[in-house]
Design a protein around this motif. Structure first.
Motif, PDB file in Angstrom:
ATOM      1  N   HIS A 171      -4.212  -9.417   0.835  1.00  0.00           N
ATOM      2  CA  HIS A 171      -5.008  -8.337   1.425  1.00  0.00           C
ATOM      3  C   HIS A 171      -4.498  -6.971   0.963  1.00  0.00           C
ATOM      4  CE1 HIS A 171      -7.536 -10.625   4.221  1.00  0.00           C
ATOM      5  NE2 HIS A 171      -6.481 -11.397   4.443  1.00  0.00           N
ATOM      6  N   ILE A 172      -3.189  -6.807   0.941  1.00  0.00           N
ATOM      7  CA  ILE A 172      -2.601  -5.516   0.558  1.00  0.00           C
ATOM      8  C   ILE A 172      -2.838  -5.233  -0.920  1.00  0.00           C
ATOM      9  CG2 ILE A 172      -0.447  -4.209   0.380  1.00  0.00           C
ATOM     10  CD1 ILE A 172       0.446  -5.868   2.925  1.00  0.00           C
ATOM     11  N   ARG A 173      -2.688  -6.239  -1.773  1.00  0.00           N
ATOM     12  CA  ARG A 173      -2.939  -6.053  -3.210  1.00  0.00           C
ATOM     13  C   ARG A 173      -4.399  -5.671  -3.457  1.00  0.00           C
ATOM     14  NH1 ARG A 173       0.637 -11.307  -4.389  1.00  0.00           N
ATOM     15  NH2 ARG A 173       2.660 -10.254  -4.489  1.00  0.00           N
ATOM     16  N   SER A 174      -5.318  -6.342  -2.776  1.00  0.00           N
ATOM     17  CA  SER A 174      -6.735  -6.015  -2.989  1.00  0.00           C
ATOM     18  C   SER A 174      -7.065  -4.627  -2.436  1.00  0.00           C
ATOM     19  CB  SER A 174      -7.645  -7.079  -2.382  1.00  0.00           C
ATOM     20  OG  SER A 174      -7.607  -7.046  -0.978  1.00  0.00           O
ATOM     21  N   LEU A 175      -6.348  -4.190  -1.414  1.00  0.00           N
ATOM     22  CA  LEU A 175      -6.520  -2.834  -0.888  1.00  0.00           C
ATOM     23  C   LEU A 175      -6.185  -1.806  -1.959  1.00  0.00           C
ATOM     24  CD1 LEU A 175      -6.844  -1.036   1.777  1.00  0.00           C
ATOM     25  CD2 LEU A 175      -4.357  -1.140   1.860  1.00  0.00           C
ATOM     26  N   LEU A 176      -5.187  -2.083  -2.776  1.00  0.00           N
ATOM     27  CA  LEU A 176      -4.797  -1.176  -3.851  1.00  0.00           C
ATOM     28  C   LEU A 176      -5.841  -1.118  -4.960  1.00  0.00           C
ATOM     29  CD1 LEU A 176      -1.021  -2.152  -4.153  1.00  0.00           C
ATOM     30  CD2 LEU A 176      -1.986  -0.111  -3.048  1.00  0.00           C
ATOM     31  N   VAL A 177      -6.524  -2.233  -5.203  1.00  0.00           N
ATOM     32  CA  VAL A 177      -7.523  -2.315  -6.274  1.00  0.00           C
ATOM     33  C   VAL A 177      -8.868  -1.782  -5.817  1.00  0.00           C
ATOM     34  CG1 VAL A 177      -8.771  -3.882  -7.804  1.00  0.00           C
ATOM     35  CG2 VAL A 177      -6.346  -4.302  -7.311  1.00  0.00           C
ATOM     36  N   GLY A 178      -9.322  -2.191  -4.651  1.00  0.00           N
ATOM     37  CA  GLY A 178     -10.625  -1.785  -4.135  1.00  0.00           C
ATOM     38  C   GLY A 178     -11.693  -2.818  -4.417  1.00  0.00           C
TER      39      GLY A 178
END
Length: 126
Positions: free
Chosen positions: A82-89
């Motif tokens: 979830h956190i990694r995808s938050l960084l990507v968008g």
């Protein structure tokens, strides 16, 4: 609106989906399209699709976000995703002329899987 599926084999992977996005754009389209991933543990971005660079992106996301120790892991052990995808968008918007995405010379549309292996849906809306 067009959509297609992306299948991944690894927990974290970056995949060039430029051709599939191009195929989803109507031939007579002008304006913009938005490429959207309807998942909270995957994302999409625009960058260069050189194979070593794709591996570097994966390594950077792994280095930036630890795999464990997050409170959400008590529920389903994927807080890092979830956190990694938050960084990507979840989306990018791309100009389109005569049905062709107007990307720069080295730009590609990249799908970023953070919680694989999975089958994901990518939407192209114009």
């Amino acid at each position: 609106m067009e959509s297609f599926e992306v299948s991944t084999a690894e927990r974290l992977s970056v995949i060039d989906i430029t051709e599939r996005v191009s195929e989803a754009i109507p031939d007579d389209a002008d304006g913009t399209v938005t490429v959207f991933v309807e998942h909270t543990t995957a994302g999409v971005t625009v960058n260069e699709a050189e194979s070593r660079l794709l591996e570097d992106f994966e390594s950077a996301l792994s280095d930036l976000v630890d795999d464990s120790g997050w409170k959400h892991d008590q529920i389903d052990d994927n807080a890092d995703s979830h956190i990694r995808s938050l960084l990507v968008g979840p989306d990018v918007t791309i100009p389109v002329v005569d049905g062709s995405p107007q990307l720069g010379r080295w730009q590609s549309v990249l799908f970023v899987e953070c919680d694989g292996p999975r089958r994901r849906t990518v939407r192209v809306v114009g």
